[in-house]
Design a protein around this motif. Structure first.
Motif, PDB file in Angstrom:
ATOM      1  N   ALA A   1       6.225  -0.720  -0.956  1.00 50.98           N
ATOM      2  CA  ALA A   1       6.037  -1.990  -0.250  1.00 50.98           C
ATOM      3  C   ALA A   1       7.113  -2.989  -0.687  1.00 50.98           C
ATOM      4  O   ALA A   1       7.641  -3.757   0.119  1.00 50.98           O
ATOM      5  CB  ALA A   1       4.647  -2.543  -0.527  1.00 50.98           C
TER       6      ALA A   1
ATOM      7  N   LEU B   1       7.886  -6.422   1.976  1.00 52.72           N
ATOM      8  CA  LEU B   1       6.762  -6.868   2.812  1.00 52.72           C
ATOM      9  C   LEU B   1       6.162  -8.147   2.221  1.00 52.72           C
ATOM     10  O   LEU B   1       6.293  -8.410   1.017  1.00 52.72           O
ATOM     11  CB  LEU B   1       5.700  -5.769   2.873  1.00 52.72           C
ATOM     12  N   GLU B   2       5.513  -8.925   3.093  1.00 58.27           N
ATOM     13  CA  GLU B   2       4.891 -10.163   2.649  1.00 58.27           C
ATOM     14  C   GLU B   2       3.797  -9.876   1.621  1.00 58.27           C
ATOM     15  O   GLU B   2       3.139  -8.835   1.671  1.00 58.27           O
ATOM     16  CB  GLU B   2       4.266 -10.921   3.831  1.00 58.27           C
TER      17      GLU B   2
ATOM     18  N   ILE C   1       0.415  -8.656   2.838  1.00 67.95           N
ATOM     19  CA  ILE C   1       0.391  -7.256   3.292  1.00 67.95           C
ATOM     20  C   ILE C   1       0.418  -6.326   2.088  1.00 67.95           C
ATOM     21  O   ILE C   1      -0.312  -5.338   2.044  1.00 67.95           O
ATOM     22  CB  ILE C   1       1.572  -6.971   4.259  1.00 67.95           C
TER      23      ILE C   1
ATOM     24  N   LEU D   1      -2.343  -3.548   1.025  1.00 65.65           N
ATOM     25  CA  LEU D   1      -1.987  -2.124   0.931  1.00 65.65           C
ATOM     26  C   LEU D   1      -2.502  -1.472  -0.359  1.00 65.65           C
ATOM     27  O   LEU D   1      -2.843  -0.285  -0.360  1.00 65.65           O
ATOM     28  CB  LEU D   1      -0.462  -1.970   0.974  1.00 65.65           C
TER      29      LEU D   1
ATOM     30  N   ILE E   1      -6.010  -9.096   3.020  1.00 62.79           N
ATOM     31  CA  ILE E   1      -6.763  -9.332   4.252  1.00 62.79           C
ATOM     32  C   ILE E   1      -7.667  -8.117   4.468  1.00 62.79           C
ATOM     33  O   ILE E   1      -7.174  -7.042   4.794  1.00 62.79           O
ATOM     34  CB  ILE E   1      -5.819  -9.492   5.466  1.00 62.79           C
TER      35      ILE E   1
ATOM     36  N   LEU F   1      -7.242  -5.933   7.600  1.00 64.56           N
ATOM     37  CA  LEU F   1      -5.972  -5.199   7.578  1.00 64.56           C
ATOM     38  C   LEU F   1      -6.090  -3.997   6.644  1.00 64.56           C
ATOM     39  O   LEU F   1      -5.627  -2.900   6.960  1.00 64.56           O
ATOM     40  CB  LEU F   1      -4.827  -6.125   7.132  1.00 64.56           C
TER      41      LEU F   1
ATOM     42  N   ILE G   1      -5.412  -0.022   7.392  1.00 61.38           N
ATOM     43  CA  ILE G   1      -4.486   0.740   6.542  1.00 61.38           C
ATOM     44  C   ILE G   1      -5.207   1.936   5.908  1.00 61.38           C
ATOM     45  O   ILE G   1      -4.661   3.038   5.825  1.00 61.38           O
ATOM     46  CB  ILE G   1      -3.892  -0.191   5.457  1.00 61.38           C
TER      47      ILE G   1
END
Lengths: 125, 242
Positions: free
Chosen positions: B124, B129-130, B133, B137, B157, B160, B164
């Motif tokens: 990541a 990635l932000e 995120i 992950l 989140i 999200l 994932i």
């Protein structure tokens, strides 16, 4: 058959109640799994006709449910496809990370596990 | 009423009933399973992935809301709970084998869970990635309810993370066997263990439908890594100052 479905539902119900009551992150059905396993191990020593019948019923029901386990993930998987736009322009990068990390983790863990088993000469059943 | 109007009114009736969505889901799965067997177990033709594509295709073509589909398909979804509980039965039957492998199991759960979190973080990072995120992950290799709980706790989140996590499971189920053949891991117990640890229930489902020992070890790995990951993700975030 009906007895074993009742037992499985009952253990899930108790698991869900424990999860809600103690506000655990472990899902209710997993708690139910552990409780059912403990119950089976505790009563495993005794052999009565009731226990033999229940175990036979549970085995049949479990084999049926688990034989089609992948099917049960389809409804939630469809939800993922329908909501994939959530990731917008990050979709490809995130997919690549998930793919690589998952394949590497499977390989690493299984490789380490096999090496550790060989160290102790455990058999595979 | 013309025949066309009559067909349309039947369609309107059907899509409001669970029967249509249940039939579609099971039918799509049977087609997926058939293609998978016909393709000589080719990973991209994984039955779960194929049936998800078929059902999603139908929903997109006919412009059906997911919520409407799930109203019917929830009866299949419901069975996930009882199916999880019933994993206790094969685990019980293989209990002697699990006991004799206790040390490898505990060590491999710890090493594998740490590896899964770190490799996800590093990859990541490579894609810059932000932060949100990345955090969503990190817990992705454990079963969705646990992963969502961890995600919420560390500032990711949760919805999200759910997406994932499911994708992780499908990739594990589709490519796990292929990866393990490549690495020449032969023991069914070790193969199942890797798949269960890295791709939770969906991977376990795949392992269980191919070999009972692999399925049992996948289930054990899934359960233990869920607990271990919940404990070490916050620790790793603290140590690496993510």
């Amino acid at each position: 058959m009906l007895e074993s479905i009742f037992l499985i539902f009952l253990f899930q119900l108790v698991g869900e109640m424990i999860q809600k009551f103690f506000e655990l992150t472990i899902p209710g059905p997993v708690i139910g799994l552990v409780l059912l396993l403990v119950a089976l191990l505790l009563f495993g020593k005794y052999s009565t006709s009731v226990k033999t019948r229940l175990e036979k019923g549970l085995t049949t029901t479990a084999e049926y449910l688990l034989g089609h386990l992948p099917l049960l993930f389809v409804p939630i998987g469809v939800g993922v496809v329908m909501h994939i736009s959530f990731l917008e322009n990050r979709l490809l990068a995130v997919l690549f990370v998930i793919f690589s990390a998952t394949v590497l983790s499977i390989g690493f863990t299984a490789f380490v596990m096999e090496k550790l088993q060989n160290l102790g000469n455990q058999n595979d059943g | 009423m013309t025949d066309e109007q009559r067909l349309y009114s039947i369609w309107v009736y059907l899509q409001a009933e669970p029967l249509f969505w249940l039939t579609l889901t099971i039918g799509a799965y049977l087609v997926g399973d058939f293609c998978y067997r016909r393709s000589n177990l080719f990973p991209l033709f994984n039955p779960v992935a194929l049936s998800i594509i078929i059902v999603s295709g139908v929903l997109l073509i006919f412009d059906i809301q997911y919520e409407r589909y799930f109203e019917g398909a929830k009866f299949i979804h419901f069975l996930l709970g009882p199916a999880t509980v019933s994993l206790a039965i094969p685990i019980y039957q293989k209990w002697a084998l699990i006991k004799s492998n206790a040390m490898p199991i505990i060590s491999a759960v710890l090493l594998g869970s740490v590896f899964a979190i770190l490799i996800t973080y590093l990859l990541a990072l490579a894609f810059s990635l932000e932060r949100e995120i990345v955090l969503s992950l990190l817990p992705r290799s454990v079963t969705a309810p646990i992963a969502m709980g961890i995600s919420e706790l560390i500032g990711g989140i949760p919805s999200l993370t759910a997406i994932i996590t499911i994708i992780t499971g499908i990739i594990g189920a589709a490519f796990g066997t292929f990866t393990l053949d490549l690495l020449r891991v032969k023991k069914m117990s070790a193969r199942g263990f890797g798949i269960g640890l890295a791709s939770h229930g969906i991977g376990t489902a795949r392992a269980m439908s191919r070999d009972k020992t692999a399925g049992v070890f996948a289930a054990v790995a899934m359960g233990l890594s869920g607990v271990v990951t919940a404990l070490i993700v916050p620790l790793i975030i603290f140590l690496l100052k993510i």
